[in-house]
Design an enzyme around this catalytic site. Structure first.
Site, PDB file in Angstrom:
ATOM      1  N   TYR A 174       0.824  -1.222   0.000  1.00 13.99           N
ATOM      2  CA  TYR A 174       0.000   0.000   0.000  1.00 13.99           C
ATOM      3  C   TYR A 174       0.850   1.261   0.000  1.00 13.99           C
ATOM      4  O   TYR A 174       0.556   2.221   0.709  1.00 13.99           O
ATOM      5  CB  TYR A 174      -0.969   0.018   1.193  1.00 13.99           C
ATOM      6  CG  TYR A 174      -1.550  -1.324   1.548  1.00 13.99           C
ATOM      7  CD1 TYR A 174      -2.314  -2.040   0.629  1.00 13.99           C
ATOM      8  CD2 TYR A 174      -1.338  -1.883   2.799  1.00 13.99           C
ATOM      9  CE1 TYR A 174      -2.845  -3.273   0.954  1.00 13.99           C
ATOM     10  CE2 TYR A 174      -1.872  -3.118   3.136  1.00 13.99           C
ATOM     11  CZ  TYR A 174      -2.620  -3.805   2.209  1.00 13.99           C
ATOM     12  OH  TYR A 174      -3.136  -5.034   2.536  1.00 13.99           O
ATOM     13  N   HIS A 175       1.892   1.283  -0.846  1.00  9.57           N
ATOM     14  CA  HIS A 175       2.745   2.466  -0.976  1.00  9.57           C
ATOM     15  C   HIS A 175       2.823   2.913  -2.439  1.00  9.57           C
ATOM     16  O   HIS A 175       3.917   3.098  -2.977  1.00  9.57           O
ATOM     17  CB  HIS A 175       4.159   2.172  -0.458  1.00  9.57           C
ATOM     18  CG  HIS A 175       4.225   1.808   0.988  1.00  9.57           C
ATOM     19  ND1 HIS A 175       5.273   1.076   1.526  1.00  9.57           N
ATOM     20  CD2 HIS A 175       3.398   2.096   2.019  1.00  9.57           C
ATOM     21  CE1 HIS A 175       5.076   0.909   2.828  1.00  9.57           C
ATOM     22  NE2 HIS A 175       3.947   1.518   3.142  1.00  9.57           N
ATOM     23  N   PRO A 176       1.700   3.116  -3.118  1.00  9.21           N
ATOM     24  CA  PRO A 176       1.758   3.475  -4.538  1.00  9.21           C
ATOM     25  C   PRO A 176       2.219   4.920  -4.747  1.00  9.21           C
ATOM     26  O   PRO A 176       1.831   5.828  -4.016  1.00  9.21           O
ATOM     27  CB  PRO A 176       0.313   3.292  -5.004  1.00  9.21           C
ATOM     28  CG  PRO A 176      -0.509   3.571  -3.778  1.00  9.21           C
ATOM     29  CD  PRO A 176       0.302   3.016  -2.638  1.00  9.21           C
TER      30      PRO A 176
END
Length: 542
Positions: A477-479
């Site tokens: 969840y680090h886009p």
């Protein structure tokens, strides 16, 4: 029609910082728009409430990506925050800035003003460090409270000590001169509660009369006249509404939604827009390209011992029943956990063999250790006890896209991480799994020893590990990157102004402008983008 000088789209990590800084000038009006609603739920405030947030459509967009052709055509959920605070309202609260070379790498790509020497003072300005860490790297007068976990589970310390078996020393500050090593993470909390960007930067200034906040407001597209944005079209609680921008519109909607809004407004690759029946207002081919994220793996172990967090008869009386009382009375107990209290950074064999001093020689994997059993079957909860190590590729070479779905709505997106497209990422993560196993094999874990349920003892060779990864890897969840800043033809925004190419009064200020993924969790760096972007606006108007 409502009218404001500045419209900020997205009340997340960056947007809340921008709102704080712009409203400090009482002569301008600012509207902060959020697609989600309130952050007042105990699930948001209490650190352990995280489990009730991911996948909860009230607080999470719950995007679903397209089938990943290098991961056996699996799809995966892309969790992004949908509430005041954005993803900082649902994340694990870990405070990491990234590697110094990440920012120097940005500058070398033409992003003037974004070197580590440039960004360190900005990080310090934002921070209210509670740990007594070095003033060379930390600030104490900012709004964002940074501290250590209130009541960390002792097994996290076991993990840190076990790192010595893999040549990893304890690191007490991952945001100082080196990332390498294991330790207890700094977290964004205040008095045992989550500190989101909203609670840090907006809640304290709600009394400012020039700040308007609109929640449950979905921005559909921008209204564009030539090279200027005049306003936007939105739905407020499902009802259509137009909002006028007197000066600027600032997109802080994140790596998925910011490019979606640009594309829906006719800013993007001309050929792609025409194929969707959208008039091209500005040909900016980089919009939605360059999607990067941390691809992640899991090693999880069952244990018969009840030292870890878990539901069992042995933990009912000492931990589960007293948890709410311990939390409300003195901020202790299991409700204080963010689950990833410990972790760190390591070098795989590939990094060790890289040219000294190069970016490839920096730590290339990050660990998130959880003192609880994470289901090998994909269940949210499992009865019993254990511990898990999540390992991710810090600087992936694979890149994907965010595109509009060709369904006529201009709302739905096709998210393609394109994970494992580059063979280097595959090799790094295989080595990462082996490094995680090496740590867990330390004698420090002997008193908790149990069966490795995933990958499992039957999976040992590189080929077997790689196939396990193809079947199980997910995103951390680090886009970032889909509206990247830079000077090349695929850049979307100018690094010195964060203005969209060809536009006078439209800027993007969020993780989507990062040209490459930083080595760590992305919430604090997103706040950095908001702070630097706000200063760009203020300096132009000075």
């Amino acid at each position: 029609m409502k009218s404001f000088d500045y419209i900020i789209v997205g009340a997340g990590s960056a947007g809340c910082v921008v709102a704080n800084r712009l409203t400090a000038d009482p002569s301008v009006s600012v509207c902060l728009i959020e697609a989600g609603g309130s952050d007042k739920s105990p699930l948001v405030k209490i650190p352990a409430g995280i489990f009730g947030l991911y996948g909860n459509k009230k607080y999470d967009y719950t995007f679903e990506g397209v089938p990943q052709r290098h991961l056996n055509n699996r799809t995966m959920m892309v969790n992004r925050g949908k509430a005041l605070g954005g993803s900082s309202a649902i994340n694990s609260m870990v405070y990491i800035r990234g590697n110094q070379n990440d920012y120097d790498g940005w500058e070398s790509r033409g992003c003037k003003g974004w070197s580590y020497a440039d960004v360190l003072p900005v990080f310090k300005k934002l921070e209210a460090n509670q740990n007594g860490q070095s003033r060379d790297f930390h600030g104490t007068d900012g709004e964002l409270h940074v501290t250590k976990p209130q009541d960390p589970n002792p097994v996290g310390r076991v993990f840190v000590k076990a790192g010595l078996a893999a040549g990893l020393q304890e690191n007490t500050d991952f945001n100082a001169d080196t990332q390498l090593g294991l330790g207890i993470y700094d977290v964004k909390q205040r008095s045992g509660q989550r500190e989101s960007s909203y609670t840090a930067f907006v809640e304290p200034v709600l009394s400012r009369p020039n700040l308007s906040i609109m929640t449950h407001t979905e921005v559909l597209s921008l209204r564009i006249d030539g090279d200027k944005v005049t306003g936007l079209d939105a739905e407020v609680n499902g009802a259509a509404e137009q909002i006028q921008a007197n000066r600027e519109v600032i997109l802080c909607a994140g790596t998925i939604v910011s490019p979606r809004i640009l594309l829906a407004s006719g800013i993007g690759d001309q050929a792609q827009l025409q194929a969707l029946g959208i008039e091209c207002k500005q040909h900016v081919p980089g919009v939605g390209e360059n999607l990067q994220d941390h691809v992640d793996s899991m090693v999880t172990v069952r244990s018969a011992k009840s030292d870890t967090i878990g539901i069992s008869a042995a933990t009912l009386l000492p931990h589960i029943i007293p948890a709410p009382f311990k939390y409300w009375l003195n901020r202790k107990g299991w409700w204080t956990t963010n689950y990833v209290e410990a972790g760190g950074f390591a070098k795989t064999r590939l990094a060790e063999e890289a040219e000294p001093g190069s970016a490839d020689a920096d730590p290339d994997i990050q660990f998130h250790f959880t003192p609880l059993y994470r289901s090998h079957r994909g269940k949210k909860f499992e009865y019993g006890h254990g511990y898990s190590v999540f390992t991710c590729v810090l600087r992936p070479r694979s890149a994907g896209t965010v595109k509009l779905a060709n369904d006529g709505t201009r709302r739905n997106v096709l998210i393609d991480h394109n994970f494992f497209a580059d063979e280097r990422d595959q090799k790094v993560l295989v080595e990462g799994v082996k490094k995680a196993r090496e740590i867990l094999a330390s004698p420090e874990f002997d008193h908790l020893r149990g069966e490795e349920m995933a990958p499992g003892k039957h999976i040992q060779t590189d080929e077997e590990i790689l196939e396990y990864l193809r079947d199980t890897t997910t995103t951390v969840y680090h886009p970032v990157g889909t509206c990247k800043m830079g000077i090349d033809e695929m850049a979307v925004v100018n690094p010195e102004t964060l203005k969209v190419k060809g536009m006078q009064n439209l800027r993007v200020m969020d993780a989507s402008v990062m040209p490459t993924l930083i080595s760590g969790n992305t919430s604090a760096p997103s706040m950095l983008v908001g702070e630097k972007g706000a200063q760009m606006i203020l300096s132009e108007n000075a």
